[in-house]
Design a protein around this motif. Sequence first.
Motif, PDB file in Angstrom:
ATOM      1  N   TRP A  67       0.816  -1.223   0.000  1.00 22.30           N
ATOM      2  CA  TRP A  67       0.000   0.000   0.000  1.00 22.30           C
ATOM      3  C   TRP A  67       0.846   1.268   0.000  1.00 22.30           C
ATOM      4  O   TRP A  67       0.416   2.299  -0.509  1.00 22.30           O
ATOM      5  N   ALA A  68       2.067   1.228   0.545  1.00 21.09           N
ATOM      6  CA  ALA A  68       2.926   2.417   0.546  1.00 21.09           C
ATOM      7  C   ALA A  68       3.902   2.420  -0.623  1.00 21.09           C
ATOM      8  O   ALA A  68       4.529   3.431  -0.897  1.00 21.09           O
ATOM      9  N   HIS A  69       4.051   1.283  -1.308  1.00 23.38           N
ATOM     10  CA  HIS A  69       4.978   1.167  -2.443  1.00 23.38           C
ATOM     11  C   HIS A  69       4.258   0.451  -3.583  1.00 23.38           C
ATOM     12  O   HIS A  69       4.353  -0.766  -3.715  1.00 23.38           O
ATOM     13  N   PRO A  70       3.520   1.186  -4.414  1.00 19.54           N
ATOM     14  CA  PRO A  70       2.740   0.550  -5.489  1.00 19.54           C
ATOM     15  C   PRO A  70       3.585  -0.270  -6.459  1.00 19.54           C
ATOM     16  O   PRO A  70       3.062  -1.114  -7.157  1.00 19.54           O
ATOM     17  N   ALA A  71       4.916  -0.008  -6.541  1.00 23.95           N
ATOM     18  CA  ALA A  71       5.764  -0.781  -7.446  1.00 23.95           C
ATOM     19  C   ALA A  71       5.963  -2.219  -6.970  1.00 23.95           C
ATOM     20  O   ALA A  71       6.421  -3.059  -7.729  1.00 23.95           O
ATOM     21  N   LEU A  72       5.607  -2.501  -5.720  1.00 25.66           N
ATOM     22  CA  LEU A  72       5.772  -3.868  -5.196  1.00 25.66           C
ATOM     23  C   LEU A  72       4.569  -4.726  -5.584  1.00 25.66           C
ATOM     24  O   LEU A  72       3.769  -5.132  -4.748  1.00 25.66           O
ATOM     25  N   LYS A  73       4.446  -4.997  -6.877  1.00 22.84           N
ATOM     26  CA  LYS A  73       3.386  -5.851  -7.386  1.00 22.84           C
ATOM     27  C   LYS A  73       3.994  -7.167  -7.863  1.00 22.84           C
ATOM     28  O   LYS A  73       5.085  -7.193  -8.408  1.00 22.84           O
ATOM     29  N   GLN A  74       3.267  -8.231  -7.652  1.00 20.78           N
ATOM     30  CA  GLN A  74       3.661  -9.555  -8.119  1.00 20.78           C
ATOM     31  C   GLN A  74       4.953 -10.013  -7.446  1.00 20.78           C
ATOM     32  O   GLN A  74       4.983 -10.150  -6.239  1.00 20.78           O
ATOM     33  N   PHE A  75       6.063 -10.207  -8.191  1.00 22.65           N
ATOM     34  CA  PHE A  75       7.236 -10.850  -7.609  1.00 22.65           C
ATOM     35  C   PHE A  75       8.507 -10.123  -8.028  1.00 22.65           C
ATOM     36  O   PHE A  75       8.577  -9.519  -9.091  1.00 22.65           O
ATOM     37  N   GLY A  76       9.542 -10.222  -7.181  1.00 24.44           N
ATOM     38  CA  GLY A  76      10.803  -9.587  -7.520  1.00 24.44           C
ATOM     39  C   GLY A  76      11.744  -9.511  -6.331  1.00 24.44           C
ATOM     40  O   GLY A  76      11.581 -10.225  -5.342  1.00 24.44           O
ATOM     41  N   THR A  77      12.733  -8.636  -6.453  1.00 23.39           N
ATOM     42  CA  THR A  77      13.724  -8.440  -5.389  1.00 23.39           C
ATOM     43  C   THR A  77      13.900  -6.951  -5.125  1.00 23.39           C
ATOM     44  O   THR A  77      13.565  -6.106  -5.958  1.00 23.39           O
ATOM     45  N   VAL A  78      14.438  -6.658  -3.959  1.00 23.33           N
ATOM     46  CA  VAL A  78      14.778  -5.294  -3.583  1.00 23.33           C
ATOM     47  C   VAL A  78      16.272  -5.250  -3.289  1.00 23.33           C
ATOM     48  O   VAL A  78      16.799  -6.133  -2.604  1.00 23.33           O
ATOM     49  N   GLN A  79      16.970  -4.248  -3.822  1.00 23.82           N
ATOM     50  CA  GLN A  79      18.427  -4.175  -3.701  1.00 23.82           C
ATOM     51  C   GLN A  79      18.853  -2.904  -2.974  1.00 23.82           C
ATOM     52  O   GLN A  79      18.146  -1.902  -2.988  1.00 23.82           O
ATOM     53  N   ASP A  80      20.045  -2.979  -2.401  1.00 22.14           N
ATOM     54  CA  ASP A  80      20.645  -1.855  -1.694  1.00 22.14           C
ATOM     55  C   ASP A  80      21.861  -1.363  -2.474  1.00 22.14           C
ATOM     56  O   ASP A  80      22.419  -2.089  -3.296  1.00 22.14           O
ATOM     57  N   LEU A  81      22.273  -0.116  -2.213  1.00 24.32           N
ATOM     58  CA  LEU A  81      23.534   0.405  -2.725  1.00 24.32           C
ATOM     59  C   LEU A  81      24.582   0.328  -1.618  1.00 24.32           C
ATOM     60  O   LEU A  81      24.281   0.598  -0.452  1.00 24.32           O
ATOM     61  N   TYR A  82      25.810  -0.011  -2.003  1.00 20.58           N
ATOM     62  CA  TYR A  82      26.918  -0.145  -1.068  1.00 20.58           C
ATOM     63  C   TYR A  82      28.075   0.750  -1.510  1.00 20.58           C
ATOM     64  O   TYR A  82      28.242   1.039  -2.696  1.00 20.58           O
ATOM     65  N   TYR A  83      28.881   1.153  -0.561  1.00 22.12           N
ATOM     66  CA  TYR A  83      30.089   1.939  -0.826  1.00 22.12           C
ATOM     67  C   TYR A  83      31.235   1.008  -1.180  1.00 22.12           C
ATOM     68  O   TYR A  83      31.458   0.006  -0.494  1.00 22.12           O
ATOM     69  N   TRP A  84      31.968   1.322  -2.270  1.00 19.46           N
ATOM     70  CA  TRP A  84      33.191   0.588  -2.584  1.00 19.46           C
ATOM     71  C   TRP A  84      34.365   1.551  -2.610  1.00 19.46           C
ATOM     72  O   TRP A  84      34.217   2.742  -2.915  1.00 19.46           O
ATOM     73  N   VAL A  85      35.549   1.021  -2.307  1.00 20.66           N
ATOM     74  CA  VAL A  85      36.784   1.785  -2.376  1.00 20.66           C
ATOM     75  C   VAL A  85      37.875   0.860  -2.901  1.00 20.66           C
ATOM     76  O   VAL A  85      37.923  -0.319  -2.557  1.00 20.66           O
ATOM     77  N   ALA A  86      38.722   1.389  -3.790  1.00 17.05           N
ATOM     78  CA  ALA A  86      39.866   0.641  -4.322  1.00 17.05           C
ATOM     79  C   ALA A  86      40.913   1.673  -4.724  1.00 17.05           C
ATOM     80  O   ALA A  86      40.928   2.155  -5.856  1.00 17.05           O
ATOM     81  N   ASP A  87      41.776   2.035  -3.765  1.00 18.59           N
ATOM     82  CA  ASP A  87      42.718   3.132  -3.987  1.00 18.59           C
ATOM     83  C   ASP A  87      44.181   2.710  -3.935  1.00 18.59           C
ATOM     84  O   ASP A  87      45.080   3.547  -3.830  1.00 18.59           O
ATOM     85  N   GLY A  88      44.438   1.401  -4.009  1.00 12.23           N
ATOM     86  CA  GLY A  88      45.812   0.915  -3.926  1.00 12.23           C
ATOM     87  C   GLY A  88      46.186   0.452  -2.539  1.00 12.23           C
ATOM     88  O   GLY A  88      47.012  -0.457  -2.389  1.00 12.23           O
ATOM     89  N   ASN A  89      45.607   1.045  -1.523  1.00 14.24           N
ATOM     90  CA  ASN A  89      45.802   0.578  -0.148  1.00 14.24           C
ATOM     91  C   ASN A  89      44.567  -0.178   0.324  1.00 14.24           C
ATOM     92  O   ASN A  89      44.656  -1.306   0.811  1.00 14.24           O
ATOM     93  N   LEU A  90      43.399   0.426   0.136  1.00 15.78           N
ATOM     94  CA  LEU A  90      42.145  -0.216   0.507  1.00 15.78           C
ATOM     95  C   LEU A  90      41.505  -0.858  -0.715  1.00 15.78           C
ATOM     96  O   LEU A  90      41.565  -0.315  -1.823  1.00 15.78           O
ATOM     97  N   ASP A  91      40.891  -2.004  -0.502  1.00  7.86           N
ATOM     98  CA  ASP A  91      40.153  -2.681  -1.558  1.00  7.86           C
ATOM     99  C   ASP A  91      38.832  -3.166  -0.965  1.00  7.86           C
ATOM    100  O   ASP A  91      38.666  -3.245   0.261  1.00  7.86           O
ATOM    101  N   THR A  92      37.893  -3.504  -1.831  1.00  2.00           N
ATOM    102  CA  THR A  92      36.570  -3.941  -1.397  1.00  2.00           C
ATOM    103  C   THR A  92      36.374  -5.400  -1.772  1.00  2.00           C
ATOM    104  O   THR A  92      36.644  -5.809  -2.896  1.00  2.00           O
ATOM    105  N   LEU A  93      35.902  -6.171  -0.805  1.00  2.00           N
ATOM    106  CA  LEU A  93      35.742  -7.618  -0.950  1.00  2.00           C
ATOM    107  C   LEU A  93      34.258  -7.972  -0.928  1.00  2.00           C
ATOM    108  O   LEU A  93      33.526  -7.560  -0.027  1.00  2.00           O
ATOM    109  N   LEU A  94      33.817  -8.748  -1.933  1.00  2.00           N
ATOM    110  CA  LEU A  94      32.434  -9.195  -2.012  1.00  2.00           C
ATOM    111  C   LEU A  94      32.379 -10.713  -1.872  1.00  2.00           C
ATOM    112  O   LEU A  94      32.997 -11.442  -2.651  1.00  2.00           O
ATOM    113  N   LEU A  95      31.661 -11.178  -0.858  1.00  2.30           N
ATOM    114  CA  LEU A  95      31.382 -12.603  -0.664  1.00  2.30           C
ATOM    115  C   LEU A  95      29.873 -12.763  -0.781  1.00  2.30           C
ATOM    116  O   LEU A  95      29.126 -12.440   0.148  1.00  2.30           O
ATOM    117  N   LEU A  96      29.430 -13.258  -1.932  1.00  6.93           N
ATOM    118  CA  LEU A  96      28.010 -13.263  -2.272  1.00  6.93           C
ATOM    119  C   LEU A  96      27.470 -14.679  -2.202  1.00  6.93           C
ATOM    120  O   LEU A  96      27.783 -15.523  -3.039  1.00  6.93           O
TER     121      LEU A  96
END
Length: 292
Positions: free
Chosen positions: A32-61
Amino acid sequence: MGKQEILHSVARHLPWGLKPIASRLYRRGRNWAHPALKQFGTVQDLYYWVADGNLDTLLLLQNYFSAFYPLLDTQTEGAISLYSQGGTIQGTKSFHLPHCGCAKFRVSSLLHDFGVSPDNTFGTLEVKIAIPNDVLEHVQEQKSFYFWDRFYIGYTTAQGQTGFVHGVDKTHIYREGKRDPAFWYNIRNEHEWAPETPVDIADYEKFSVIMINRTGRNNQVTLVLSDTSDNFLSWAADIPSGGVHRFELTQENTAGLIPTELRMRVKGMSTQYGRPIVFKEFPNGAISAMHC
């Protein structure tokens, strides 16, 4: 004001006891508050990544559908999309997830594969894992069914020390059979945030406050830093849709304030739950990341 903005406004002002009743009366197969949520699907988030030579970002999915439906065939496909700090797409990587399986990636390797300039050292990313066919068939008896995977993302140093932080807020709604996503937040709000503990800036090599804009519109945020004598410094940033800004605090750029008990406040936060990432880099090379 559009229809969805009106629905959001009504949802925010309804008494708590009336929200379940309104949901049953209005929904009829949709949120009722999100009309786009009809039928079936997924909801995704945004994440911060960094890769500057010292710091790197690791994804374990991991294949989180396997945990919900261990007796079904949950093998599926996924895709990682990397965006610049301004929200511009940098590239997309597809991958396969077996039943009860996991896929591992480093953002530095993805950037290399995409041919992205080394000058682009941080941004946002989104991971979309498709609903397995057997799972989709299993939930067909429901009027609508959406999955949200709020996973942990890792940040690692060149020495191998790693810290993890989880997602905090929804960004895109992916409807099964629809190519383009819908924003979870089509409107931008004005929220404020303050950490629970003071900061001694001398404890850190660098102290970063990272803000992600998970709405469909530009967002102007202001970071205010004050001391125990109420002296203050402030910095403002305009963050494009899907973009990220990193306020970097050091002993040098906070000179003039009493350094031992600094207090922070973020004004203009676009979503209520989209809290900043506080990223700490210590003189000994250790790191720590957390949502406050």
